[in-house]
Design an enzyme around this catalytic site. Structure first.
Site, short mmCIF file in Angstrom:
data_model
loop_
_atom_site.label_atom_id
_atom_site.label_comp_id
_atom_site.label_asym_id
_atom_site.label_seq_id
_atom_site.Cartn_x
_atom_site.Cartn_y
_atom_site.Cartn_z
N SER A 77 0.87 -1.18 -0.04
CA SER A 77 0.12 0.01 0.06
C SER A 77 0.89 1.33 0.05
O SER A 77 1.81 1.48 -0.78
CB SER A 77 -1.05 -0.01 1.16
N ASP A 215 -5.37 -3.68 -3.48
CA ASP A 215 -4.41 -3.26 -2.24
C ASP A 215 -3.77 -4.64 -1.83
O ASP A 215 -4.25 -5.64 -1.70
CB ASP A 215 -5.15 -2.73 -1.23
#
Length: 386
Positions: A77, A215
């Site tokens: 991320s 993600d």
């Protein structure tokens, strides 16, 4: 569950290691791991700026960069974005961003990245600005051009499998030599917040591969330290420079793991009586924070246990703030006021003790790490000159 399984595999492999020799500093594998957490990436950015400054001071070299000292840099991320910023080369084949450039990057672009642009039926943000700025900053650079080994995670929702982007795996999986901006957007495309990312890559034999990614936290649950260690282990086995490492031995690993802060001990805790009244939507909002807080704690616990089992606890440093509260707990509050608070959190964290059992502060521990990294780099350079 996946994290627990990974730890058990690593743990028993380590217990099976019989080597008891002390590691030579020049033969150690150095690893930097950076957690996910949206705008809270400002916290590890402060830590990175301090560490890079120490390395420049110790080596009397204002051009020293983190990528010069770490064999593996991994992130998920926002941690994946930081990884790319400090490993992607510029026109002079040096990192395009110094660590001191990261916090200004968040202040300049964070309010535009986290500017509500979605709909009630879709992601909170459309991701267009994020993708645009990543393209501008990272250009056409691909994984193989990274200045050191990287480990950036994502998750393919079409194949239902994690996708790990590393340099060392390209010989076996050339389709993973994607553009860095595609990788960075993908690892940051948190469900609810940003749309998934679709792109294709083409290999030299003409094959086309499709990716549908979200993600990296879905694959590594926010903390990529175990992933980074796994990549480092493979690197140690394949790189002739580390030929003395015959098996998995954490005496020969130096790991710095940076968190983006948790609120597990203070704000936003609940009672069973409160939670019993929740519906699906309320649980959906709370479960991500609970999962991230728990996984961050457990991954640290697993790794600490492993290093202690090998009498190598000084080879591992986890830098984490466990007392976030108020707006600083939000991964998408990019208001100037909140970003200033996050800067304060990072600066204050440097002055805090590493643990309640040790008077050493994070600042002192990072200075110790900087000296080790510097000495190791010099020893390896001397060895290579013979």
């Amino acid at each position: 569950m996946a994290t627990t399984k990974s730890f058990l595999i690593l743990f028993f492999m380590i217990l099976a290691t019989t080597s008891s020799t002390c590691a030579k500093l020049e033969e150690m594998v150095t690893v930097l791991s950076i957690d996910g957490g949206g705008i809270k990436g400002i916290i590890p950015a402060i830590i990175l700026e301090f560490l890079e400054g120490q390395l420049q001071e110790v080596d009397n070299n204002k051009d020293a960069r983190l990528a010069d000292y770490f064999d593996v840099i991994g992130g998920t991320s926002t941690g994946g974005l930081l990884t790319a910023m400090i490993t992607t080369p510029n026109e002079n084949n040096r990192p395009f961003a110094a660590a001191k450039d990261i916090v200004p990057f968040y202040f300049e672009h964070g309010p535009h990245i986290f500017n509500y642009s979605g709909s009630i039926f879709g992601p909170r943000y459309d991701g267009k600005y994020l993708l645009q700025v990543l393209q501008e900053k990272l250009g056409e650079t691909r994984v193989h051009q990274a200045l050191t080994e990287v480990a950036i995670s994502s998750f393919d929702i079409k194949t239902n499998k994690p996708v790990i982007f590393t340099k060392s795996n390209l010989a076996k999986s050339p389709e993973l030599d994607a553009k860095m901006y595609d990788i960075c957007y993908s690892t940051a495309a948190a469900p609810i917040y940003f749309p998934p990312h679709h792109f294709v890559t083409h290999t030299s034999n003409g094959a086309t591969y499709e990716f549908n990614l979200v993600d990296g936290g879905v694959a590594t649950v926010g903390d990529p330290a175990l992933l980074s260690l796994s990549v480092a282990t493979r690197l140690a086995q394949e790189d002739p420079a580390f030929s003395s490492i015959k098996s998995l031995d954490y005496k020969q690993m130096l790991l710095l793991s940076l968190g983006t802060g948790t609120n597990s001990e203070f704000d936003k805790t609940y009672t069973a009586e409160e939670a019993a009244k929740w519906g699906p939507l309320r649980w959906m909002l709370a479960i991500q924070q609970m999962t991230n807080a728990a996984s961050s704690y457990m991954t640290d616990y697993y790794i600490s246990t492993v290093f202690q089992a090998r009498h190598s606890q000084n080879n591992y440093l986890r830098v984490q703030e466990n007392a976030l509260n108020g707006t600083t707990t939000e991964m998408d509050d990019a208001s100037e006021a909140n970003m200033e608070l996050l800067v304060q959190v990072g600066e204050t964290l440097l002055k805090k003790p590493v643990s309640k059992d040790s008077p050493e502060t994070y600042e002192e521990a990072l200075k110790r790490f900087a000296k080790l990294l510097s000495d190791r780099k010099k020893l390896r350079a001397n060895k290579a000159s013979y």
